[in-house]
Design an enzyme around this catalytic site. Sequence first.
Site, PDB file in Angstrom:
ATOM      1  N   ASP A 147       0.817  -1.211   0.000  1.00 43.25           N
ATOM      2  CA  ASP A 147       0.000   0.000   0.000  1.00 43.25           C
ATOM      3  C   ASP A 147       0.854   1.266   0.000  1.00 43.25           C
ATOM      4  O   ASP A 147       0.324   2.364  -0.119  1.00 43.25           O
ATOM      5  CB  ASP A 147      -0.933  -0.005   1.218  1.00 43.25           C
ATOM      6  CG  ASP A 147      -2.044   1.027   1.125  1.00 43.25           C
ATOM      7  OD1 ASP A 147      -2.539   1.264   0.009  1.00 43.25           O
ATOM      8  OD2 ASP A 147      -2.406   1.616   2.163  1.00 43.25           O
ATOM      9  N   SER A 200      -7.200   5.397  -0.066  1.00 43.69           N
ATOM     10  CA  SER A 200      -7.367   4.114  -0.744  1.00 43.69           C
ATOM     11  C   SER A 200      -8.821   3.656  -0.628  1.00 43.69           C
ATOM     12  O   SER A 200      -9.434   3.768   0.435  1.00 43.69           O
ATOM     13  CB  SER A 200      -6.453   3.057  -0.117  1.00 43.69           C
ATOM     14  OG  SER A 200      -5.095   3.431  -0.230  1.00 43.69           O
ATOM     15  N   GLN A 225      -5.023  -1.275  -7.379  1.00 41.44           N
ATOM     16  CA  GLN A 225      -5.706  -0.473  -6.345  1.00 41.44           C
ATOM     17  C   GLN A 225      -6.400   0.707  -7.007  1.00 41.44           C
ATOM     18  O   GLN A 225      -5.896   1.304  -7.958  1.00 41.44           O
ATOM     19  CB  GLN A 225      -4.695   0.055  -5.320  1.00 41.44           C
ATOM     20  CG  GLN A 225      -5.323   0.846  -4.182  1.00 41.44           C
ATOM     21  CD  GLN A 225      -4.277   1.460  -3.270  1.00 41.44           C
ATOM     22  OE1 GLN A 225      -3.722   2.503  -3.558  1.00 41.44           O
ATOM     23  NE2 GLN A 225      -3.991   0.792  -2.145  1.00 41.44           N
TER      24      GLN A 225
END
Length: 283
Positions: free
Chosen positions: A200, A224, A274
């Site tokens: 991430d 996110s 993502q």
Amino acid sequence: MIDDLLSILNLEPLEHNLFRGRSFDPGWQRVFGGQVIGQALVAASRTVTDRPVHSLHGYFLRAGDPAAPIVYEVERVRDGGSFSTRRVVAIQHGQTIFIMSASFHIREAGLDHQIAMPDVPAPEELPVDGEIGAALLDGAPPGVRRYWERLRPIELRPVDLKGYFRRDEPRSHQAIWIRAKTTIGDDPVLNSCVLAYASDLTLLDTTLLAHGRSAFDAGLQVASLDHALWFHRPLRMDDWLLYVEDSPSAFGARGFNRGSLFDRRGVLVASVAQEGLVRPVSR
């Protein structure tokens, strides 16, 4: 901080299929998304025997509170002959903040191919953490300086850092060498969970780099939204992995990003996708 990372990944068992995790505050107002992904994968892995994780898909629903514990509830959806499926719900203050599905697969022989790793400088040829602030960030915005100068459990060595503080050269791709700052060992579960944490880092930045912006821009709300990770081959997080990232699209206040992770030999060990919220806000 790497010892703190290994500590927060060591979840406390509360009951059958129920675990509790804590946070360390790395200077943000909310829990880092990679921490929640890593802890959720730890919880799921605690309920599976002799089957490594091959993929996970998660959604961030609410911001996490670094001052409060997070409870992870695991549902054992299915154990088949080759695959096991788990669903994890992360709960804080009585509300769901994250949900994740993870799939585990026995080791099998099969077809084998991969894309090639790009030709980039080796990590030893790039500035170390302390040198990044001294040599590359002179004149950079304060938020960018604080981010790259802060102590962290994962070492980052960008192949080219200029995009983080130059708006005149937008680009939709970047490459960063990453590794844990201490020995992780051979445990495949722990290495996978540390990679989930690290995956991430920097990925959503790629959308912003394409527009000459950064996560520290006061005119943007950035977070996110979802995260998917596929584990292709065995890996070690205490040796360098090259994180090659690109952003094919941004539209409707959402930016989409992809990542490929290669070890030093050029072996593709994992892939990431993502989507993040990138919403213009009035100052």
